[in-house]
Motif scaffolding. Structure first.
Motif, short mmCIF file in Angstrom:
data_model
loop_
_atom_site.label_atom_id
_atom_site.label_comp_id
_atom_site.label_asym_id
_atom_site.label_seq_id
_atom_site.Cartn_x
_atom_site.Cartn_y
_atom_site.Cartn_z
N LYS A 138 -3.77 0.67 4.11
CA LYS A 138 -5.12 1.11 3.78
C LYS A 138 -5.80 0.14 2.82
O LYS A 138 -7.01 0.08 2.77
N ASN A 139 -5.03 -0.62 2.06
CA ASN A 139 -5.59 -1.54 1.08
C ASN A 139 -6.14 -2.82 1.73
O ASN A 139 -7.29 -3.16 1.54
N CYS A 140 -5.31 -3.51 2.53
CA CYS A 140 -5.72 -4.80 3.10
C CYS A 140 -5.95 -4.75 4.60
O CYS A 140 -6.42 -5.72 5.19
N GLY A 141 -5.60 -3.64 5.26
CA GLY A 141 -5.83 -3.51 6.70
C GLY A 141 -4.77 -4.17 7.57
O GLY A 141 -4.94 -4.25 8.79
N TYR A 142 -3.69 -4.62 6.99
CA TYR A 142 -2.61 -5.29 7.74
C TYR A 142 -1.94 -4.32 8.70
O TYR A 142 -1.51 -3.24 8.31
N ASP A 143 -1.87 -4.69 9.99
CA ASP A 143 -1.19 -3.90 11.02
C ASP A 143 0.15 -4.54 11.35
O ASP A 143 0.21 -5.76 11.52
N PHE A 144 1.19 -3.72 11.46
CA PHE A 144 2.50 -4.25 11.85
C PHE A 144 3.33 -3.15 12.47
O PHE A 144 3.04 -1.97 12.34
N THR A 145 4.36 -3.56 13.21
CA THR A 145 5.29 -2.62 13.83
C THR A 145 6.70 -2.90 13.33
O THR A 145 7.04 -4.03 13.00
N GLU A 146 7.48 -1.85 13.27
CA GLU A 146 8.87 -1.94 12.81
C GLU A 146 9.75 -1.06 13.67
O GLU A 146 9.37 0.06 14.01
N GLN A 147 10.93 -1.56 14.00
CA GLN A 147 11.93 -0.73 14.66
C GLN A 147 12.76 -0.08 13.57
O GLN A 147 13.29 -0.75 12.70
N GLN A 148 12.82 1.25 13.64
CA GLN A 148 13.55 2.01 12.63
C GLN A 148 14.34 3.12 13.28
O GLN A 148 13.92 3.67 14.31
N SER A 149 15.43 3.47 12.66
CA SER A 149 16.22 4.61 13.09
C SER A 149 15.48 5.89 12.70
O SER A 149 14.63 5.89 11.80
N PHE A 150 15.81 7.00 13.34
CA PHE A 150 15.23 8.28 12.97
C PHE A 150 15.59 8.67 11.54
O PHE A 150 14.87 9.41 10.89
N ASN A 151 16.71 8.17 11.05
CA ASN A 151 17.19 8.51 9.71
C ASN A 151 16.56 7.66 8.62
O ASN A 151 16.68 7.99 7.44
N ASP A 152 15.89 6.55 8.97
CA ASP A 152 15.28 5.67 7.98
C ASP A 152 14.03 6.32 7.38
O ASP A 152 13.30 7.03 8.06
N ASP A 153 13.80 6.05 6.11
CA ASP A 153 12.57 6.52 5.46
C ASP A 153 11.39 5.70 5.95
O ASP A 153 11.53 4.52 6.26
N PRO A 154 10.20 6.31 6.02
CA PRO A 154 9.03 5.56 6.45
C PRO A 154 8.69 4.45 5.45
O PRO A 154 8.97 4.56 4.26
N ILE A 155 8.09 3.38 5.95
CA ILE A 155 7.69 2.27 5.09
C ILE A 155 6.45 2.69 4.32
O ILE A 155 5.52 3.24 4.89
N THR A 156 6.42 2.43 3.03
CA THR A 156 5.27 2.79 2.21
C THR A 156 4.65 1.58 1.51
O THR A 156 3.50 1.65 1.08
N VAL A 157 5.39 0.48 1.39
CA VAL A 157 4.89 -0.72 0.69
C VAL A 157 4.50 -1.77 1.72
O VAL A 157 5.28 -2.11 2.61
N CYS A 158 3.30 -2.31 1.59
CA CYS A 158 2.79 -3.32 2.51
C CYS A 158 3.52 -4.65 2.30
O CYS A 158 3.62 -5.12 1.16
N PRO A 159 4.03 -5.26 3.37
CA PRO A 159 4.72 -6.55 3.21
C PRO A 159 3.76 -7.71 2.90
O PRO A 159 4.19 -8.75 2.44
N LYS A 160 2.46 -7.50 3.09
CA LYS A 160 1.48 -8.56 2.84
C LYS A 160 0.90 -8.50 1.43
O LYS A 160 0.88 -9.50 0.72
N CYS A 161 0.43 -7.32 0.99
CA CYS A 161 -0.22 -7.22 -0.32
C CYS A 161 0.61 -6.48 -1.37
O CYS A 161 0.21 -6.35 -2.51
#
Length: 61
Positions: A9-32
């Motif tokens: 929401k801060n910089c508008g960076y779009d990305f996709t990640e492969q994650q297991s159902f048990n993984d926590d959702p990503i909350t920190v932007c890898p760009k900003c």
């Protein structure tokens, strides 16, 4: 493994990640590096194939 679409929401960076159902959702932007990342939800396409899914496929009398 499912693939999830995220957007910052801060910089508008779009990305996709492969994650297991048990993984926590990503909350920190890898760009900003801000904690403004949210999952992007979209409609799942459905395709009906075969006999019985169309209006013209009526049972015999």
């Amino acid at each position: 493994m499912p693939t999830y679409h995220y957007r910052c929401k801060n910089c508008g960076y779009d990305f996709t990640e492969q994650q297991s159902f048990n993984d926590d959702p990503i909350t920190v932007c890898p760009k900003c590096s801000q904690e403004q990342v949210r999952k992007v939800y979209s409609a799942v396409p459905i395709e009906f194939k075969g006999h019985g899914f169309y209006r013209t496929d009526k049972s015999g009398k």
